[in-house]
Design a protein around this motif. Structure first.
Motif, PDB file in Angstrom:
ATOM      1  N   VAL A 202     -40.349 -27.852  39.258  1.00 31.10           N
ATOM      2  CA  VAL A 202     -39.056 -28.520  39.165  1.00 31.10           C
ATOM      3  C   VAL A 202     -38.432 -28.271  37.795  1.00 31.10           C
ATOM      4  N   VAL A 203     -39.227 -28.428  36.739  1.00 30.26           N
ATOM      5  CA  VAL A 203     -38.700 -28.298  35.380  1.00 30.26           C
ATOM      6  C   VAL A 203     -38.333 -26.851  35.066  1.00 30.26           C
ATOM      7  N   PHE A 204     -39.197 -25.898  35.410  1.00 26.38           N
ATOM      8  CA  PHE A 204     -38.942 -24.496  35.080  1.00 26.38           C
ATOM      9  C   PHE A 204     -38.000 -23.837  36.090  1.00 26.38           C
ATOM     10  N   ASN A 205     -38.283 -23.993  37.377  1.00 23.20           N
ATOM     11  CA  ASN A 205     -37.589 -23.225  38.413  1.00 23.20           C
ATOM     12  C   ASN A 205     -36.239 -23.824  38.801  1.00 23.20           C
ATOM     13  N   PRO A 297     -39.051 -18.233  32.940  1.00 26.58           N
ATOM     14  CA  PRO A 297     -39.635 -17.728  34.188  1.00 26.58           C
ATOM     15  C   PRO A 297     -39.793 -18.852  35.210  1.00 26.58           C
ATOM     16  N   ALA A 298     -39.921 -18.474  36.462  1.00 26.08           N
ATOM     17  CA  ALA A 298     -40.324 -19.431  37.488  1.00 26.08           C
ATOM     18  C   ALA A 298     -41.842 -19.553  37.452  1.00 26.08           C
ATOM     19  N   ILE A 299     -42.341 -20.675  37.980  1.00 26.11           N
ATOM     20  CA  ILE A 299     -43.778 -20.892  38.069  1.00 26.11           C
ATOM     21  C   ILE A 299     -44.184 -20.818  39.538  1.00 26.11           C
ATOM     22  N   ALA A 300     -45.153 -19.973  39.839  1.00 28.13           N
ATOM     23  CA  ALA A 300     -45.651 -19.813  41.204  1.00 28.13           C
ATOM     24  C   ALA A 300     -46.652 -20.919  41.530  1.00 28.13           C
ATOM     25  N   ASP A 301     -47.010 -21.030  42.796  1.00 28.71           N
ATOM     26  CA  ASP A 301     -47.948 -22.067  43.225  1.00 28.71           C
ATOM     27  C   ASP A 301     -49.304 -21.922  42.560  1.00 28.71           C
ATOM     28  N   ASN A 302     -49.665 -20.696  42.155  1.00 25.30           N
ATOM     29  CA  ASN A 302     -50.961 -20.477  41.505  1.00 25.30           C
ATOM     30  C   ASN A 302     -50.889 -20.605  39.988  1.00 25.30           C
ATOM     31  N   THR A 304     -49.015 -19.023  37.799  1.00 30.54           N
ATOM     32  CA  THR A 304     -48.582 -17.850  37.054  1.00 30.54           C
ATOM     33  C   THR A 304     -47.052 -17.840  36.954  1.00 30.54           C
ATOM     34  N   TYR A 305     -46.545 -16.940  36.112  1.00 34.83           N
ATOM     35  CA  TYR A 305     -45.105 -16.833  35.904  1.00 34.83           C
ATOM     36  C   TYR A 305     -44.508 -15.769  36.822  1.00 34.83           C
ATOM     37  N   VAL A 306     -43.307 -16.056  37.292  1.00 30.28           N
ATOM     38  CA  VAL A 306     -42.531 -15.095  38.072  1.00 30.28           C
ATOM     39  C   VAL A 306     -41.280 -14.782  37.257  1.00 30.28           C
ATOM     40  N   PRO A 307     -41.088 -13.536  36.824  1.00 28.03           N
ATOM     41  CA  PRO A 307     -39.920 -13.219  35.997  1.00 28.03           C
ATOM     42  C   PRO A 307     -38.610 -13.587  36.696  1.00 28.03           C
ATOM     43  N   ALA A 308     -37.688 -14.133  35.911  1.00 25.55           N
ATOM     44  CA  ALA A 308     -36.365 -14.494  36.409  1.00 25.55           C
ATOM     45  C   ALA A 308     -35.352 -14.025  35.364  1.00 25.55           C
ATOM     46  N   PRO A 309     -34.997 -12.750  35.388  1.00 26.85           N
ATOM     47  CA  PRO A 309     -34.214 -12.150  34.287  1.00 26.85           C
ATOM     48  C   PRO A 309     -32.887 -12.830  34.015  1.00 26.85           C
ATOM     49  N   ASP A 310     -32.270 -13.441  35.017  1.00 29.12           N
ATOM     50  CA  ASP A 310     -30.964 -14.057  34.816  1.00 29.12           C
ATOM     51  C   ASP A 310     -31.041 -15.553  34.542  1.00 29.12           C
ATOM     52  N   ALA A 311     -32.252 -16.064  34.318  1.00 27.87           N
ATOM     53  CA  ALA A 311     -32.432 -17.503  34.106  1.00 27.87           C
ATOM     54  C   ALA A 311     -31.975 -17.915  32.710  1.00 27.87           C
TER      55      ALA A 311
END
Length: 349
Positions: A202-205, A297-302, A304-311
């Protein structure tokens, strides 16, 4: 594993309130220049006790709330189930040991993590966070978290406008690729994130909250030696001895489990003080530490980070000034403890 008191200790004879610092013979200069909401899992790793005491002794910040938050189910430090209530009892005990009468700032978070990314977990702390964030006050507000992010995420879900009104400083999350590598035998999901991965998402994504992150590789830099803790903390008096004994309990337990002994301990939550109370005078910032900027970055369920270049941009700290951070703590504790133990040291106060 912090000791959870059955009954709070008797309040110290010398009392004070937030916004005062009677132990300083030379009074603090000026008013606080930042508001702070402290959120931590105070029934867990005792490094949060050091951060709490240090923050309370720092006149440059206005402590608006102390949120006592939960641990994950079955956590080895406190297996629960009422870890937020346990954390509240620990905070109230610390306040009593310090003679601090401002217990109105203490509030209890949820005992449970988020069930999904749209439903807040109700708790007194959630309402208090929203109220403080939405209060008509231009003083910068920092939300500093040394554990999970449940109560912050819930507050955002209740009132998304808080994202425009605070900066979040979080001790947690994995190392970032290209900046650091995991330690040996590392937890696959970093400890603080594991308390509530959904809240982290919620906080990151999902939110627009501005984040300053102190990831695992950086909070592990915050090592102090047992000699420092014995001579600079335990030797100062009852409060220092309490802080030392709480760490010693963890070290003894770890040694019994074959993971010790070690002559160091990580006070990994202390950067929360460094990055708020100990900012520079001119062009105020955490100028003695180092960070890089990157899209959040977004945070995955595991975990880890998922890159979000436009964030939106965020800060990731790569190095923190442990000299300034710990020396300031030792001296403030020494000064406070001398005042607390002496009726004649400062006869005019």
């Amino acid at each position: 594993m912090t000791s959870i008191p059955d009954v709070a200790v008797t309040q110290n004879a010398r009392t004070w309130t937030l916004g005062t610092s009677p132990w300083q013979r030379i009074p603090a200069i000026g008013a606080p220049r930042a508001r702070v909401i402290i959120d931590n899992d105070f029934s867990g790793d005792p490094d949060d006790l050091y951060q709490l005491v240090h923050h309370l002794l720092s006149p440059n910040v206005d402590i608006r709330l102390v949120v006592a938050s939960h641990l994950r189910d079955g956590d080895p430090f406190d297996s629960g189930p009422d870890t937020a209530e346990n954390a509240t009892r620990v905070v109230e005990d610390v306040f009593a040991r310090m003679g601090l009468e401002s217990t109105d700032v203490v509030t209890t978070g949820s005992n449970r993590p988020l069930a999904d990314r749209t439903t807040p977990q109700p708790a007194p702390a959630v309402d208090a966070i929203v109220t403080e964030a939405m209060r008509d006050d231009d003083t910068p507000l920092f939300f500093v978290a040394g554990g999970g992010l449940t109560d912050l995420a819930s507050a955002y879900l209740v009132e998304p406008r808080i994202a425009e009104r605070m900066t979040v400083i979080w001790i947690g999350g994995l190392e970032h690729e290209g900046l650091a590598v995991p330690p040996p035998d590392a937890m696959p999901i970093e400890y603080n994130l594991l308390i509530d991965v959904v809240a982290g998402q919620v906080v990151f994504n999902d939110s627009g909250l501005a984040i300053w992150q102190v990831p695992r590789d950086v909070y592990r830099q915050c090592l102090v030696s047992d000699a420092e803790l014995r001579l600079r903390v335990a030797a100062t008096g009852p409060l220092g001895r309490y802080l030392y004994d709480e760490v010693a309990r963890v070290v003894r337990r770890a040694t019994g489990q074959g993971r010790g002994p070690a002559e160091t301990y990580a006070l990994g939550d202390s950067p929360l003080v460094l990055l708020t109370a100990l900012r520079s005078l001119f062009e105020a910032d955490s100028s003695s530490s180092r960070h890089v900027g990157m899209p959040t970055p977004a945070i995955a369920d595991n975990g880890t980070y998922v890159p979000a270049p436009d964030a939106r941009p965020m800060r990731v700290y790569t190095w923190v000034d442990t000299r300034l951070m710990f020396e300031d703590f030792y001296l403030k504790l020494q000064e406070f403890s001398a005042w607390q133990q002496s009726e004649t040291l400062y006869p005019n106060q």
